[in-house]
Design an enzyme around this catalytic site. Structure first.
Site, short mmCIF file in Angstrom:
data_model
loop_
_atom_site.label_atom_id
_atom_site.label_comp_id
_atom_site.label_asym_id
_atom_site.label_seq_id
_atom_site.Cartn_x
_atom_site.Cartn_y
_atom_site.Cartn_z
CG ASP A 67 -0.32 -0.54 2.48
OD1 ASP A 67 0.93 -0.49 2.59
OD2 ASP A 67 -1.04 -1.02 3.36
CG ASP A 136 -8.68 -1.35 11.98
OD1 ASP A 136 -7.71 -2.04 11.59
OD2 ASP A 136 -9.09 -0.36 11.34
CG HIS A 138 -5.74 -2.25 8.88
ND1 HIS A 138 -5.91 -0.98 9.41
CD2 HIS A 138 -4.40 -2.47 8.91
CE1 HIS A 138 -4.74 -0.47 9.72
NE2 HIS A 138 -3.80 -1.36 9.44
CD GLU A 143 -8.68 0.82 7.79
OE1 GLU A 143 -8.60 -0.13 8.59
OE2 GLU A 143 -8.06 1.88 7.97
C1 F6R Z 1 1.45 -1.43 6.08
C2 F6R Z 1 0.18 -2.10 6.23
C3 F6R Z 1 -0.59 -2.07 7.49
C4 F6R Z 1 0.27 -2.28 8.74
C5 F6R Z 1 -0.58 -2.19 10.00
C6 F6R Z 1 0.24 -2.37 11.25
O1 F6R Z 1 1.99 -1.66 4.79
O2 F6R Z 1 -0.25 -2.69 5.29
O3 F6R Z 1 -1.59 -3.06 7.45
O4 F6R Z 1 0.89 -3.53 8.66
O5 F6R Z 1 -1.23 -0.96 10.04
O6 F6R Z 1 1.11 -1.31 11.40
P1 F6R Z 1 2.25 -1.31 12.53
O7 F6R Z 1 3.22 -2.38 12.13
O8 F6R Z 1 2.85 0.06 12.45
O9 F6R Z 1 1.58 -1.59 13.81
#
Ligand code: F6R
Length: 255
Positions: A67, A136, A138, A143
């Site tokens: 992403d 959450d 994701h 989401e």
């Molecule tokens: C990032 C992504 C997100 C993160 C998630 C956890 O490329 O796809 O799904 O993996 O938001 O983020 P952290 O590791 O910062 O807790």
């Protein structure tokens, strides 16, 4: 789904890097699916160390990131282009032209997303997809309540996600409101999945993902339908799992 519970995040990062390394040794022109965020940083450090000290070769590797935020400067801190260059691409011998991060600033985003999907297919699909997980539930920026067969597209971020990622932007009003993300359908087509989650803020998401019913309200729960998904969690993130002792025993007996 294989659940591996490690004592500390640092142990999980090394284990995750070794899983990726083993796949790279099996297939020189591997296609890696990569994630950003705080979770994979130590894993990337370990891959960089393996490249420097053990000669782990990235010269034939292709990568696709999950992403990127919309309307951010890709040259600046806070963008995932910048993140990947800083934490991995500049530290290993991957060819710049073989790295792919969604161009979330494209004028025609629909066309761009379709081209991203087509490019993944043209490379033979993703061999191993690295994932983090949001509080959450994701994965990528899919989401809660997203389609469980979604493809690469623009997605609006929840308030929860925007607050969790505020660090690089300083305040909520500066934080992007949308991103381009691989879809759940795209992620599920990866041949192998490796999800990492560390710390107590991920406890509920891990519980729902591993042991909850499969539901778009916890998008990562779809991984229960993947036939080669490994989840590495530290003890804090694993704390609410009902079957915690079973996972530990199963893993230790397979060592
Ligand atoms: C990032 C992504 C997100 C993160 C998630 C956890 O490329 O796809 O799904 O993996 O938001 O983020 P952290 O590791 O910062 O807790």
């Amino acid at each position: 789904m294989q659940v591996i519970i490690v004592k500390k995040a640092s142990e999980g990062a090394i284990l995750g890097a070794n899983i990726i390394k083993n796949e790279m040794l099996k297939k020189k022109n591997i296609v890696l699916g990569l994630a950003t965020g705080r979770t994979p940083i130590s894993l990337y450090e370990e891959l960089a160390r393996m490249h420097k000290e053990e000669g782990l070769d990235f010269s034939d590797v292709t990568s696709f990131n999950l992403d990127e935020y919309c309307n951010v400067d890709f040259e600046k801190e806070g963008s995932y282009h910048f993140f990947m260059n800083k934490h991995l691409f500049s530290k290993v011998n991957i060819k710049k032209e073989n790295t792919n991060v969604p161009n979330a600033n494209a004028l025609d985003l629909e066309k761009e997303c379709k081209a991203y999907e087509d490019k993944i297919k043209s490379k033979g699909g993703i061999d191993i997809q690295l994932l983090g997980i949001g509080q959450d539930g994701h994965i990528g920026f899919n989401e809660p309540s997203c389609s469980l067969s979604s493809r690469t597209r623009k997605e609006f971020l929840t308030l929860d996600t925007r607050e969790a990622n505020i660090d690089d932007y300083g305040s909520l009003d500066k934080m992007p409101i949308s991103a381009v993300t691989m879809g759940i359908g795209t992620i599920m087509e990866a041949k192998k999945i490796l999800l990492l989650a560390f710390g107590k803020s991920k406890r509920r998401a891990i519980k729902e993902c591993v042991e909850g019913g499969v539901s778009s309200l916890w998008p990562a729960s779809i991984l229960q339908f993947h036939n080669d998904a490994t989840i590495i969690v530290d003890e804090e993130a694993a704390a609410d799992l009902y079957n915690i002792n079973y996972y530990k025993q199963k893993y230790e007996e397979n060592l």
